[in-house]
Design an enzyme around this catalytic site. Structure first.
Site: not given
Ligand code: CP
Ligand code: NVA
Length: 327
Positions: A268, A133, A228, A106, A296, A136
């Site tokens: 999400c 993502h 989101d 990530r 997930r 997701q």
């Molecule tokens: N939805 C999601 O990716 O959650 P986190 O940021 O907590 O991993």
């Molecule tokens: N769009 C958000 C998603 C978090 C899971 C971000 O990138 O922070």
């Protein structure tokens, strides 16, 4: 892959064929229904998890998922690796490929994930970048499939920022023949190249991708309403400015009533309650956000099984799998 692709990595929904995506979703349902059947499938395999941003769901579901498959995970925090500063992406990849069997990453820039995948001989899984993502999106469509029993032709409406989550939702919807609508404020639309790709893939599958600045039009007759946070990780300095711009795009009970009576709400997570969604929507019986979060785990177990199968697991083909799942 048991669809058509021989992909080593899971970087973007775009890298796969529609049958690959269908295969992974079907495997996810099979794994969810029969978790113990896959208990030793990845025994003695280790997944390195590189996090340059915070996480609850991604960290926990990959960690628990690899353990449930018989393997181990290593959590590597931003301070430990400091990618590209303490050590180059190339050197990190060349070290890790000798020590572990898979990398979940990530980070901010999507190029870093692509470089990691290019340099490492082992599978690399995108656990979120500024661009996308994909894990997701797999959990999202798994949840929609469970709720609606099919995916083709469903009206899947994303209301909010044209961000990483919206992009992967549009890509996966195109792969699966869904009608994806993206309702964003002017200036926050999904980029034209992504919309074009979704439309081109949709021309093959029956899916469509519609962009609008009108949340009411988008929500009308929806099967799924999805939102989101308005300012993603890395955009915290814009949060105050965005609150004013995005307020007309809040998913509240009035907007949700425009959807079909059996519509579901997805997010999400993490959610900023009172901003992009009101409590009466996210806490309503039509909200499946926690089922979506749980999915997930199952979706990612399918991805790890497919990519990290190594010598330990022989996966069924799509037709065989569809018979097993009975859906
Ligand atoms: N939805 C999601 O990716 O959650 P986190 O940021 O907590 O991993
Ligand atoms: N769009 C958000 C998603 C978090 C899971 C971000 O990138 O922070």
């Amino acid at each position: 892959m048991n669809g058509n692709s021989n992909a080593k990595d899971f970087l973007s929904i775009r890298d796969f064929s529609p049958s690959d995506i269908q295969y992974l979703l079907t495997l996810g349902r099979q794994v969810k229904a029969h978790p113990t059947a896959y208990g030793g499938a990845l025994r003695r395999q280790t997944l390195a998890m590189i996090f340059e941003k915070p996480s609850l769901r991604t960290r926990v579901t990959f960690d628990v998922g690899i353990q449930q498959l018989g393997g181990f995970s290593l959590y590597l925090s931003p301070a430990e690796i400091n990618l590209g500063k303490r050590e180059s992406v190339y050197d990190v990849a060349k070290n890790l490929e000798r020590m572990v069997q898979g990398i979940m990453i990530r980070t901010f820039s999507h190029e870093i994930v692509e470089q990691m995948a290019e340099y490492a001989s082992i599978p690399v899984i995108n656990g979120l970048t500024d661009y996308s993502h994909p894990c997701q999106a797999m959990a999202d469509y798994l949840t929609i499939w469970e709720a609606k029993s099919h995916l083709e032709k469903l009206k899947v409406v994303f209301v909010g920022d044209g961000n990483n989550v919206a992009r992967s939702l549009a890509f996966a919807g195109a792969q699966l023949g869904a009608h994806v609508w993206l309702a964003t404020p002017p200036g926050y639309e999904l980029d034209a190249a992504s919309v074009r790709w979704a439309r081109e893939r949709g021309a093959e599958t029956g899916g469509t991708c519609t962009v609008t600045n009108d949340p009411d039009e988008a929500a009308s007759g929806a099967d799924v309403i999805y939102t989101d946070i308005w300012a993603s990780m890395g955009q915290e300095s814009e949060a105050e400015k965005r609150k004013h711009i995005f307020l007309p795009y809040q998913v509240d009970a009035t907007l949700f009533r425009r959807a079909k009576p059996d519509a579901i709400f997805l997010h999400c997570l993490p959610a900023h309650r009172g901003d992009e969604v009101t409590n009466d929507v996210i806490d309503s019986p039509r909200s499946l956000v926690f089922q979506q979060a749980e999915n997930r785990l199952h979706a990612q177990k399918a991805i790890m099984l497919e990519l990290m199968k190594g010598e330990f697991v022989k996966l069924p083909g799509l037709v065989e799998l569809q018979e097993l799942v009975h859906i």
